[in-house]
Scaffold this motif. Structure first.
Motif, mmCIF file in Angstrom:
data_model
loop_
_atom_site.group_PDB
_atom_site.id
_atom_site.type_symbol
_atom_site.label_atom_id
_atom_site.label_comp_id
_atom_site.label_asym_id
_atom_site.label_seq_id
_atom_site.Cartn_x
_atom_site.Cartn_y
_atom_site.Cartn_z
ATOM 1 N N PRO A 83 1.012 -1.167 -0.101
ATOM 2 C CA PRO A 83 -0.007 0.070 -0.312
ATOM 3 C C PRO A 83 0.643 1.162 0.000
ATOM 4 C CG PRO A 83 -0.976 -1.576 1.691
ATOM 5 C CD PRO A 83 0.529 -2.181 1.042
ATOM 6 N N GLY A 84 0.475 2.293 -0.815
ATOM 7 C CA GLY A 84 1.237 3.470 -1.037
ATOM 8 C C GLY A 84 2.183 3.383 -2.076
ATOM 9 N N GLY A 85 2.510 2.382 -2.641
ATOM 10 C CA GLY A 85 3.476 1.908 -3.766
ATOM 11 C C GLY A 85 2.862 2.394 -4.930
ATOM 12 N N SER A 86 3.781 2.245 -5.776
ATOM 13 C CA SER A 86 3.306 2.546 -7.443
ATOM 14 C C SER A 86 3.688 1.390 -8.285
ATOM 15 C CB SER A 86 4.348 3.756 -7.864
ATOM 16 O OG SER A 86 4.015 4.929 -7.091
ATOM 17 N N LEU A 87 3.084 1.401 -9.457
ATOM 18 C CA LEU A 87 3.000 0.490 -10.702
ATOM 19 C C LEU A 87 2.859 1.016 -11.863
ATOM 20 C CD1 LEU A 87 1.657 -3.051 -9.615
ATOM 21 C CD2 LEU A 87 4.141 -2.575 -9.742
ATOM 22 N N ARG A 88 3.700 0.709 -12.984
ATOM 23 C CA ARG A 88 3.262 1.144 -14.169
ATOM 24 C C ARG A 88 2.684 0.051 -15.084
ATOM 25 N NH1 ARG A 88 6.913 3.445 -18.934
ATOM 26 N NH2 ARG A 88 5.432 5.265 -19.822
ATOM 27 N N LEU A 89 1.617 0.138 -15.755
ATOM 28 C CA LEU A 89 1.147 -0.930 -16.698
ATOM 29 C C LEU A 89 1.360 -0.199 -17.888
ATOM 30 C CD1 LEU A 89 -2.316 -1.894 -14.802
ATOM 31 C CD2 LEU A 89 0.083 -2.684 -14.423
ATOM 32 N N ILE A 99 -3.325 7.955 -17.129
ATOM 33 C CA ILE A 99 -3.114 7.240 -18.391
ATOM 34 C C ILE A 99 -2.419 8.083 -19.533
ATOM 35 C CG2 ILE A 99 -5.459 8.357 -19.275
ATOM 36 C CD1 ILE A 99 -5.962 5.324 -20.492
ATOM 37 N N SER A 100 -1.628 7.587 -20.252
ATOM 38 C CA SER A 100 -0.856 8.041 -21.282
ATOM 39 C C SER A 100 -0.726 7.197 -22.549
ATOM 40 C CB SER A 100 0.404 8.642 -20.860
ATOM 41 O OG SER A 100 1.292 7.520 -20.491
ATOM 42 N N ARG A 101 -0.558 7.722 -23.652
ATOM 43 C CA ARG A 101 -0.402 6.904 -24.810
ATOM 44 C C ARG A 101 0.677 7.242 -25.734
ATOM 45 N NH1 ARG A 101 -6.091 7.497 -27.783
ATOM 46 N NH2 ARG A 101 -5.190 6.610 -29.672
ATOM 47 N N ASP A 102 1.185 6.391 -26.551
ATOM 48 C CA ASP A 102 2.092 6.524 -27.462
ATOM 49 C C ASP A 102 1.515 6.169 -28.715
ATOM 50 O OD1 ASP A 102 4.440 6.422 -29.117
ATOM 51 O OD2 ASP A 102 5.820 5.982 -27.770
ATOM 52 N N ASN A 103 1.057 6.947 -29.868
ATOM 53 C CA ASN A 103 0.467 6.366 -30.622
ATOM 54 C C ASN A 103 1.326 5.714 -31.885
ATOM 55 O OD1 ASN A 103 -2.168 7.353 -30.052
ATOM 56 N ND2 ASN A 103 -1.664 9.480 -30.788
ATOM 57 N N ALA A 104 2.654 6.388 -31.854
ATOM 58 C CA ALA A 104 3.522 5.638 -32.834
ATOM 59 C C ALA A 104 3.961 4.112 -32.562
ATOM 60 C CB ALA A 104 4.850 6.704 -32.732
ATOM 61 N N LYS A 105 3.922 3.830 -31.123
ATOM 62 C CA LYS A 105 4.221 2.609 -30.827
ATOM 63 C C LYS A 105 3.000 1.791 -30.484
ATOM 64 C CE LYS A 105 8.582 3.671 -28.617
ATOM 65 N NZ LYS A 105 9.295 3.565 -27.529
ATOM 66 N N ASN A 106 1.535 2.398 -30.764
ATOM 67 C CA ASN A 106 0.376 1.746 -30.584
ATOM 68 C C ASN A 106 0.382 1.220 -29.158
ATOM 69 O OD1 ASN A 106 -0.723 2.166 -33.235
ATOM 70 N ND2 ASN A 106 0.324 0.179 -34.079
ATOM 71 N N MET A 107 1.036 2.060 -27.941
ATOM 72 C CA MET A 107 0.624 1.415 -26.547
ATOM 73 C C MET A 107 0.088 2.843 -25.740
ATOM 74 S SD MET A 107 4.681 0.075 -26.384
ATOM 75 C CE MET A 107 4.241 -0.608 -24.475
ATOM 76 N N VAL A 108 -0.446 2.102 -24.545
ATOM 77 C CA VAL A 108 -1.132 2.859 -23.710
ATOM 78 C C VAL A 108 -0.467 2.477 -22.298
ATOM 79 C CG1 VAL A 108 -3.051 1.156 -23.475
ATOM 80 C CG2 VAL A 108 -3.308 3.503 -22.684
ATOM 81 N N TYR A 109 -0.563 3.395 -21.329
ATOM 82 C CA TYR A 109 0.043 3.118 -20.150
ATOM 83 C C TYR A 109 -0.759 3.783 -19.108
ATOM 84 C CZ TYR A 109 4.148 3.064 -23.241
ATOM 85 O OH TYR A 109 4.964 3.074 -24.337
ATOM 86 N N LEU A 110 -0.637 3.068 -17.982
ATOM 87 C CA LEU A 110 -1.311 3.484 -16.747
ATOM 88 C C LEU A 110 -0.455 3.517 -15.642
ATOM 89 C CD1 LEU A 110 -4.176 4.176 -15.644
ATOM 90 C CD2 LEU A 110 -4.222 1.908 -14.996
ATOM 91 N N GLN A 111 -0.074 4.580 -15.078
ATOM 92 C CA GLN A 111 0.846 5.136 -14.026
ATOM 93 C C GLN A 111 -0.212 4.949 -12.758
ATOM 94 O OE1 GLN A 111 4.288 5.132 -13.873
ATOM 95 N NE2 GLN A 111 3.950 5.213 -11.542
ATOM 96 N N MET A 112 0.229 4.120 -11.974
ATOM 97 C CA MET A 112 -0.363 4.054 -10.570
ATOM 98 C C MET A 112 0.281 4.231 -9.597
ATOM 99 S SD MET A 112 -2.833 0.539 -11.578
ATOM 100 C CE MET A 112 -1.205 -0.592 -11.418
ATOM 101 N N ASN A 113 -0.315 5.266 -8.685
ATOM 102 C CA ASN A 113 0.667 5.780 -7.460
ATOM 103 C C ASN A 113 -0.449 5.740 -6.199
ATOM 104 O OD1 ASN A 113 2.561 6.478 -9.267
ATOM 105 N ND2 ASN A 113 2.131 8.519 -9.551
ATOM 106 N N SER A 114 0.176 5.686 -5.253
ATOM 107 C CA SER A 114 -0.677 5.945 -3.889
ATOM 108 C C SER A 114 -1.533 4.518 -3.899
ATOM 109 C CB SER A 114 -1.290 7.227 -3.602
ATOM 110 O OG SER A 114 -0.246 8.033 -3.744
#
Length: 119
Positions: A14-20, A67-82
């Motif tokens: 709890p309180g940590g972070s992950l990036r999907l 949430i963020s995306r890179d259209n050139a790479k066809n990728m989406v990310y989810l930065q999860m904090n706290s």
């Protein structure tokens, strides 16, 4: 065909972070909306965040997830904090993709990645 593959899940305190991350591959012409959903044990799948014309978040993750995306790479990310124990779920990405074989927008899902928030 189009395939979506998620990565980045795991066990975090709890309180940590992950990036999907989620990568789309295949005969893709373009991708419109990209989003993240989650399904906790015994619960229905719910929207976490989506980016298309704009960006929308579930109230439960506002201010903590990005949430963020890179259209050139066809990728989406989810930065999860706290992160909180109630964020524990299988996280799925979804993209509305126009494939060269169909030339229509269709929804594709990944198989999911498990996020466990526990001490």
């Amino acid at each position: 065909q189009v395939q979506l593959v998620e990565s980045g899940g795991g066990l975090v305190q709890p309180g940590g972070s992950l990036r999907l991350s989620c990568a789309a591959s295949g005969n893709i012409v373009s991708i419109n909306a990209m989003g993240w959903y989650r399904q906790a044990p015994g619960k229905e799948r719910e929207l976490v965040a989506v980016t298309g014309v704009g960006i929308n978040y579930a109230d439960s993750v506002k201010g903590r997830f990005t949430i963020s995306r890179d259209n050139a790479k066809n990728m989406v990310y989810l930065q999860m904090n706290s992160l909180k124990p109630e964020d524990t779920a299988v996280y799925y990405c979804k993209m509305n993709v126009i494939a060269i074989t169909t030339m229509i927008s269709e929804a594709y899902w990944g198989k999911g990645t498990l996020v466990t928030v526990s001490s």
